[in-house]
Design a protein around this motif. Structure first.
Motif, PDB file in Angstrom:
ATOM      1  N   ARG A   1       0.818  -1.211   0.000  1.00 39.78           N
ATOM      2  CA  ARG A   1       0.000   0.000   0.000  1.00 39.78           C
ATOM      3  C   ARG A   1       0.851   1.260   0.000  1.00 39.78           C
ATOM      4  NH1 ARG A   1      -4.032   0.020   4.723  1.00 39.78           N
ATOM      5  NH2 ARG A   1      -4.566  -1.903   3.638  1.00 39.78           N
ATOM      6  N   HIS A   2       1.946   1.258   0.783  1.00 39.34           N
ATOM      7  CA  HIS A   2       2.711   2.484   0.987  1.00 39.34           C
ATOM      8  C   HIS A   2       4.079   2.477   0.311  1.00 39.34           C
ATOM      9  CE1 HIS A   2      -0.302   3.741   3.884  1.00 39.34           C
ATOM     10  NE2 HIS A   2      -0.176   2.591   4.508  1.00 39.34           N
ATOM     11  N   GLY A   3       4.539   1.317  -0.114  1.00 36.90           N
ATOM     12  CA  GLY A   3       5.846   1.242  -0.753  1.00 36.90           C
ATOM     13  C   GLY A   3       7.008   1.269   0.214  1.00 36.90           C
ATOM     14  N   THR A   4       6.732   1.171   1.510  1.00 32.74           N
ATOM     15  CA  THR A   4       7.789   1.190   2.525  1.00 32.74           C
ATOM     16  C   THR A   4       7.526   0.087   3.545  1.00 32.74           C
ATOM     17  OG1 THR A   4       6.566   2.715   3.967  1.00 32.74           O
ATOM     18  CG2 THR A   4       8.047   3.693   2.338  1.00 32.74           C
ATOM     19  N   GLY A   5       8.565  -0.220   4.321  1.00 38.18           N
ATOM     20  CA  GLY A   5       8.385  -1.155   5.410  1.00 38.18           C
ATOM     21  C   GLY A   5       7.644  -0.503   6.551  1.00 38.18           C
ATOM     22  N   GLY A   6       6.975  -1.293   7.334  1.00 42.91           N
ATOM     23  CA  GLY A   6       6.267  -0.751   8.480  1.00 42.91           C
ATOM     24  C   GLY A   6       5.037  -1.559   8.806  1.00 42.91           C
ATOM     25  N   LEU A   7       4.384  -1.160   9.865  1.00 48.28           N
ATOM     26  CA  LEU A   7       3.204  -1.873  10.344  1.00 48.28           C
ATOM     27  C   LEU A   7       2.157  -0.839  10.737  1.00 48.28           C
ATOM     28  CD1 LEU A   7       2.304  -4.796  10.907  1.00 48.28           C
ATOM     29  CD2 LEU A   7       3.038  -4.460  13.264  1.00 48.28           C
ATOM     30  N   ALA A   8       1.055  -0.838  10.000  1.00 48.28           N
ATOM     31  CA  ALA A   8       0.002   0.143  10.257  1.00 48.28           C
ATOM     32  C   ALA A   8      -1.120  -0.418  11.112  1.00 48.28           C
ATOM     33  CB  ALA A   8      -0.569   0.647   8.928  1.00 48.28           C
ATOM     34  N   THR A   9      -1.060  -1.709  11.455  1.00 48.09           N
ATOM     35  CA  THR A   9      -2.189  -2.344  12.150  1.00 48.09           C
ATOM     36  C   THR A   9      -1.758  -3.060  13.432  1.00 48.09           C
ATOM     37  OG1 THR A   9      -1.882  -4.299  10.750  1.00 48.09           O
ATOM     38  CG2 THR A   9      -3.519  -2.674  10.029  1.00 48.09           C
ATOM     39  N   PRO A  10      -1.038  -2.383  14.334  1.00 48.91           N
ATOM     40  CA  PRO A  10      -0.608  -3.083  15.555  1.00 48.91           C
ATOM     41  C   PRO A  10      -1.777  -3.522  16.423  1.00 48.91           C
ATOM     42  CG  PRO A  10      -0.173  -0.721  15.728  1.00 48.91           C
ATOM     43  CD  PRO A  10      -0.553  -0.994  14.298  1.00 48.91           C
ATOM     44  N   GLY A  11      -2.883  -2.772  16.390  1.00 49.38           N
ATOM     45  CA  GLY A  11      -4.042  -3.170  17.189  1.00 49.38           C
ATOM     46  C   GLY A  11      -4.642  -4.482  16.714  1.00 49.38           C
ATOM     47  N   TRP A  12      -4.657  -4.695  15.411  1.00 51.66           N
ATOM     48  CA  TRP A  12      -5.153  -5.952  14.846  1.00 51.66           C
ATOM     49  C   TRP A  12      -4.254  -7.105  15.271  1.00 51.66           C
ATOM     50  CZ3 TRP A  12      -8.519  -9.126  12.954  1.00 51.66           C
ATOM     51  CH2 TRP A  12      -8.141 -10.182  12.115  1.00 51.66           C
ATOM     52  N   LEU A  13      -2.955  -6.929  15.152  1.00 54.69           N
ATOM     53  CA  LEU A  13      -2.025  -8.003  15.488  1.00 54.69           C
ATOM     54  C   LEU A  13      -1.973  -8.259  16.986  1.00 54.69           C
ATOM     55  CD1 LEU A  13       0.692  -7.158  12.886  1.00 54.69           C
ATOM     56  CD2 LEU A  13      -0.477  -9.350  13.081  1.00 54.69           C
ATOM     57  N   ALA A  14      -2.341  -7.279  17.783  1.00 57.75           N
ATOM     58  CA  ALA A  14      -2.394  -7.517  19.227  1.00 57.75           C
ATOM     59  C   ALA A  14      -3.343  -8.656  19.557  1.00 57.75           C
ATOM     60  CB  ALA A  14      -2.831  -6.241  19.954  1.00 57.75           C
ATOM     61  N   LEU A  15      -4.397  -8.835  18.753  1.00 58.05           N
ATOM     62  CA  LEU A  15      -5.347  -9.922  18.986  1.00 58.05           C
ATOM     63  C   LEU A  15      -4.679 -11.283  18.837  1.00 58.05           C
ATOM     64  CD1 LEU A  15      -8.343  -8.450  16.968  1.00 58.05           C
ATOM     65  CD2 LEU A  15      -8.053  -8.424  19.451  1.00 58.05           C
ATOM     66  N   HIS A  16      -3.780 -11.403  17.879  1.00 57.20           N
ATOM     67  CA  HIS A  16      -3.048 -12.657  17.680  1.00 57.20           C
ATOM     68  C   HIS A  16      -2.087 -12.913  18.835  1.00 57.20           C
ATOM     69  CE1 HIS A  16      -4.302 -11.148  13.768  1.00 57.20           C
ATOM     70  NE2 HIS A  16      -4.035 -12.296  13.188  1.00 57.20           N
ATOM     71  N   PHE A  17      -1.401 -11.853  19.250  1.00 59.41           N
ATOM     72  CA  PHE A  17      -0.362 -11.994  20.263  1.00 59.41           C
ATOM     73  C   PHE A  17      -0.934 -11.959  21.681  1.00 59.41           C
ATOM     74  CE2 PHE A  17       2.111 -11.403  16.565  1.00 59.41           C
ATOM     75  CZ  PHE A  17       3.401 -11.806  16.832  1.00 59.41           C
ATOM     76  N   ARG A  18      -2.260 -11.921  21.801  1.00 53.67           N
ATOM     77  CA  ARG A  18      -2.922 -12.032  23.097  1.00 53.67           C
ATOM     78  C   ARG A  18      -3.731 -13.326  23.211  1.00 53.67           C
ATOM     79  NH1 ARG A  18      -4.092  -8.141  26.489  1.00 53.67           N
ATOM     80  NH2 ARG A  18      -6.227  -8.913  26.711  1.00 53.67           N
ATOM     81  N   GLY A  19      -3.692 -14.163  22.184  1.00 52.74           N
ATOM     82  CA  GLY A  19      -4.398 -15.437  22.244  1.00 52.74           C
ATOM     83  C   GLY A  19      -5.869 -15.356  21.895  1.00 52.74           C
ATOM     84  N   GLU A  20      -6.270 -14.344  21.134  1.00 49.57           N
ATOM     85  CA  GLU A  20      -7.684 -14.197  20.777  1.00 49.57           C
ATOM     86  C   GLU A  20      -7.999 -14.720  19.384  1.00 49.57           C
ATOM     87  OE1 GLU A  20      -9.775 -10.615  21.919  1.00 49.57           O
ATOM     88  OE2 GLU A  20      -7.978  -9.864  22.914  1.00 49.57           O
ATOM     89  N   ILE A  21      -7.028 -14.697  18.484  1.00 47.14           N
ATOM     90  CA  ILE A  21      -7.237 -15.120  17.091  1.00 47.14           C
ATOM     91  C   ILE A  21      -6.347 -16.314  16.781  1.00 47.14           C
ATOM     92  CG2 ILE A  21      -6.701 -14.470  14.701  1.00 47.14           C
ATOM     93  CD1 ILE A  21      -7.878 -11.805  15.166  1.00 47.14           C
ATOM     94  N   TYR A  22      -6.895 -17.244  15.964  1.00 45.16           N
ATOM     95  CA  TYR A  22      -6.137 -18.419  15.544  1.00 45.16           C
ATOM     96  C   TYR A  22      -6.362 -18.670  14.058  1.00 45.16           C
ATOM     97  CZ  TYR A  22      -5.564 -19.038  20.491  1.00 45.16           C
ATOM     98  OH  TYR A  22      -5.234 -18.815  21.805  1.00 45.16           O
ATOM     99  N   GLN A  23      -5.262 -18.964  13.372  1.00 44.20           N
ATOM    100  CA  GLN A  23      -5.329 -19.324  11.953  1.00 44.20           C
ATOM    101  C   GLN A  23      -5.563 -20.825  11.867  1.00 44.20           C
ATOM    102  OE1 GLN A  23      -4.040 -17.114   9.145  1.00 44.20           O
ATOM    103  NE2 GLN A  23      -4.940 -18.623   7.759  1.00 44.20           N
TER     104      GLN A  23
END
Length: 310
Positions: free
Chosen positions: A125-147
């Motif tokens: 989307r932006h052409g650069t490295g980075g993370l625009a969605t830390p709140g979304w990924l917090a769900l994975h790293f808190r044990g709320e989401i599973y693939q």
């Protein structure tokens, strides 16, 4: 007192961790170069410690929303990559939580690898490295989401409108009862009926086994993919239309959601409508609809899950 910053891997070990998290190769070098600055700068260290502490507090509690990390000082690259370091520093805690539940290493790894996917989304989307969605990924790293196969499943609860719709359909669930929120990850190929069947079967078995005290009899999905207008452009046997037919509509969405298909089909919600390509049936459907002065609204539906015996 435990220092989360001190738990950050160094050098080759950090590269290995990033590879396990599916971090794109073009981001690994930048992250390795920033690691020393993140740990040596006192202000960055304090911000990182606070961010990780907030992230893993009440690990596993569904519905938790840790505060977003404060914008760190320094270069643009520091700000863009700061959330990645917070997530990596939280990795030991979430892996220990997964092990305590008996979650397999394979499911744990694939779940947390959404970090790499979101870095790829940012670069697209932006052409650069980075993370625009830390709140979304917090769900994975808190044990709320599973693939689980093709789909992701989040431990959630029925809101008032969807809960009322499910109850009116005769199911023994209503507002506030537990449900699984279904998410469709990018970069994983076609959404075929076979892959979806497998994911829902895996979800029934997974949550019955690892969360036996939580009843998940219904799954809900809110997505641009469930916009009923898509069926007017796509064939009845298309993967998207067949995915839609899995769900019973809970209620009609009336708020403009053009951003959804623009973001997920074309990679950038800010693209001018007149420049949208028409290479595929889906691109033509989304773009032509908008060029005709119409809007997308998304959809919200539910389906019943048959939990497996733990």
């Amino acid at each position: 007192m435990t220092s989360y910053v001190e738990s950050l891997p160094v050098a080759d070990a950090l590269a290995d961790v990033l590879l396990d998290l599916a971090v794109p190769h073009e981001d690994i070098g930048a992250l390795l170069a920033l690691r020393r600055r993140m740990t040596a700068d006192p202000e960055l260290r304090d911000l990182l410690e606070a961010a990780v502490g907030a992230l893993i507090a009440d690990m596993g509690e569904a519905g938790g929303r840790p505060p977003a990390p404060r914008q760190p000082p320094g270069s643009e690259a520091v700000a863009r990559y700061f959330p990645v370091f917070a997530l990596v520093a939280a990795l030991p805690a979430v892996r220990a939580y997964h092990r305590g539940l008996g979650v397999s290493e394979e499911i744990s790894r694939r779940t947390l690898a959404d970090l790499g996917r979101q870095l790829a989304v940012h670069r697209r989307r932006h052409g650069t490295g980075g993370l625009a969605t830390p709140g979304w990924l917090a769900l994975h790293f808190r044990g709320e989401i599973y693939q689980l196969g093709r789909l992701q499943f989040q431990r959630g609860r029925l809101d008032d409108r969807m809960g009322a719709a499910v109850r009116e359909a005769g199911l023994p669930y209503g507002p506030g009862d537990r449900c699984l929120d279904v998410h469709i990850p990018d970069f994983l190929g076609p959404l075929t009926p076979e892959t979806c069947d497998r994911s829902f079967a895996l979800a029934g078995a997974f949550f019955a086994r690892h969360f036996p005290d939580e009843t998940y009899g219904v799954a809900v999905c809110e997505s641009w993919l469930l916009d009923p207008q898509l069926a007017g452009y796509l064939s009845a046997d298309s993967n998207i239309v067949r995915f839609q037919r899995r769900f019973t509509s809970g209620y009609e969405l009336t708020e403009n959601y053009d951003r959804g298909p623009l973001e997920f089909v074309f990679g950038d919600p800010a693209l001018p409508v007149e420049t949208l390509p028409r290479r595929t049936t889906l691109e033509r459907a989304v773009g032509d609809h908008l060029r005709a002065g119409l809007h997308w609204y998304g959809g919200h539906g539910w389906l019943e899950i048959q939990p497996a015996t733990p």
